[in-house]
Design an enzyme around this catalytic site. Structure first.
Site: not given
Length: 408
Positions: A122, A199, A202, A225, A362
């Site tokens: 991202h 990261d 998700q 999220k 993104c």
């Protein structure tokens, strides 16, 4: 398609989410998840009868809110397997968490040092490192992907050098849903003397996270999220690393003493939480974690895997549809229709009450790898069911009829 497949999470979960009223097939959870009523109630209570500042007041309500605020920090620590709540830094989101590491820990890097990313990152895990590169002269390497859209760990290992100081990768791709082998990447990075930042935007709502078992050094995710509110996120860092890092913002709450001659700083995590925190956001995040844990992350993972499998099967039967990513992606399916712009796909689906994401997500470098300017993306959550998959497939079939393609 077979609509009799049993789902791991009951379809009645849809009723927990007031934002889904009106028979809306919401398939954009990778962008932001809908909020269950319990999270909305927790935020309303925090803003209403419970509201007070934290870490400052000596009156009872402030002390109570401070206690709940720090209990939420402990809840986050348990949720991701952190060794201590003091390793949890509250930030605005994963983007801010990565920027914090880049601007604080990154101060120790010098020209010639290297940071290793992957081709599926991202922008939030690319741009902060480019800003650091432009200031310091460090260099950025990029690991390629396998044919099915996973980080190629063999190639990543070959890119590690003694000058590699950090490997920063997505746990789950926001475009492809592919899950990185973080544990293996961590072992290889550490053997080369590098740290690992993950990261987890998700991943947090989709798969079990144990930062210690993963071998990570930093882990970030966003509350919104994870069925929580916007404006709140988490940076986890190993205690020794956080203790060695200077503050990146100055203000109240992050200090021990202040004079015009000198300021001394509080220990982590307070050192990195300047100013009045997002109190109600933290309360909402804690409620969201309670919600997903009551269902069970394993059940949510299995639920989304069932939906992705059904969606891939349905869309693969439609002429001119290209599916991206691995068959076992985590809750996310990106696709393209030959000759149709993803924005047109999204607009036509919206006419049928189906919400997807269309664009580069993104992740423009990844679009270049895929050879497309953009994709359409369906992403699932705990509230989705097989009817949503059927409506997605019917909507895509309608797109192909409008644009003159047909079924296989």
């Amino acid at each position: 398609m077979n609509v009799t497949v049993a789902l791991p999470v009951a379809a009645s979960r849809k009723d927990d989410f007031p934002g889904l009223a009106g028979n809306w097939a919401y398939l954009d959870t990778a962008a932001t998840a809908q909020k269950p009523q319990v999270v909305i109630d927790a935020i309303a209570k925090a803003y209403g009868p419970d509201y007070a500042t934290v870490h400052r007041g000596v009156y009872e309500r402030s002390a109570t809110m401070t206690l709940r605020f720090e209990e939420a920090r402990e809840s986050v620590a348990r949720f991701i397997g952190a060794a201590s709540a003091s390793e949890i830094v509250f930030v605005r989101g994963a983007t801010e968490g990565i920027n914090l590491v880049a601007q604080s820990w990154g101060q120790r890097l010098v020209a010639g040092d290297r940071i290793l990313l992957s081709a599926l990152e991202h922008h939030s895990n690319i741009v902060p490192w480019q800003l650091l590169r432009d200031r310091t002269g460090i260099e950025i390497d990029v690991a390629p992907l396998t044919v099915d859209g996973r980080i190629d760990v063999d190639a990543l290992e070959a890119l590690l050098t003694p000058r590699t100081k950090l490997v920063s990768i997505a746990h789950v791709s926001n475009v492809l849903g592919s899950v990185a082998d973080v544990a293996r990447i961590s072992r290889a990075a550490h053997a080369a003397g590098a740290l690992v930042l993950v990261d987890g935007c998700q991943a947090a709502a989709r798969i079990v996270i144990d930062v210690q078992a993963l071998g990570a050094d930093f882990y970030v995710f966003s509350g919104h999220k994870l069925y929580g509110p916007t404006g709140i996120g988490v940076l986890w860092g190993r205690a020794d690393l956080l203790d060695s890092m200077p503050p990146w913002q100055g203000g109240g709450a992050m200090i021990e003493t202040v004079s015009f001659e000198k300021t001394t700083y509080a220990p982590p995590p307070q050192r990195f939480e300047a100013g009045t925190p997002h109190i109600t956001g933290v309360m909402g995040l804690a409620a969201a974690i309670d919600y997903v844990q009551a269902i069970g992350i394993e059940a949510i993972s299995a639920h989304e895997a069932t939906l992705v499998k059904a969606a891939r099967a349905a869309l693969s039967r439609i002429n001119s549809v290209t599916l991206f990513g691995p068959d076992d992606s985590a809750g996310i399916l990106s696709f393209a229709i030959e000759g149709v712009h993803p924005h047109d796909i999204g607009t036509i689906l919206d006419e049928s009450g189906v919400a997807i994401r269309a664009g580069h997500h993104c992740a423009q470098p990844l679009m270049n790898v895929l050879g497309v300017p953009a994709t359409a993306r369906a992403s699932f959550g705990v509230y989705n069911d097989l009817d949503d998959v059927a409506r997605l497939a019917a909507g895509v079939e309608r797109v192909t009829r409008i644009f003159g393609t047909g079924s296989k």
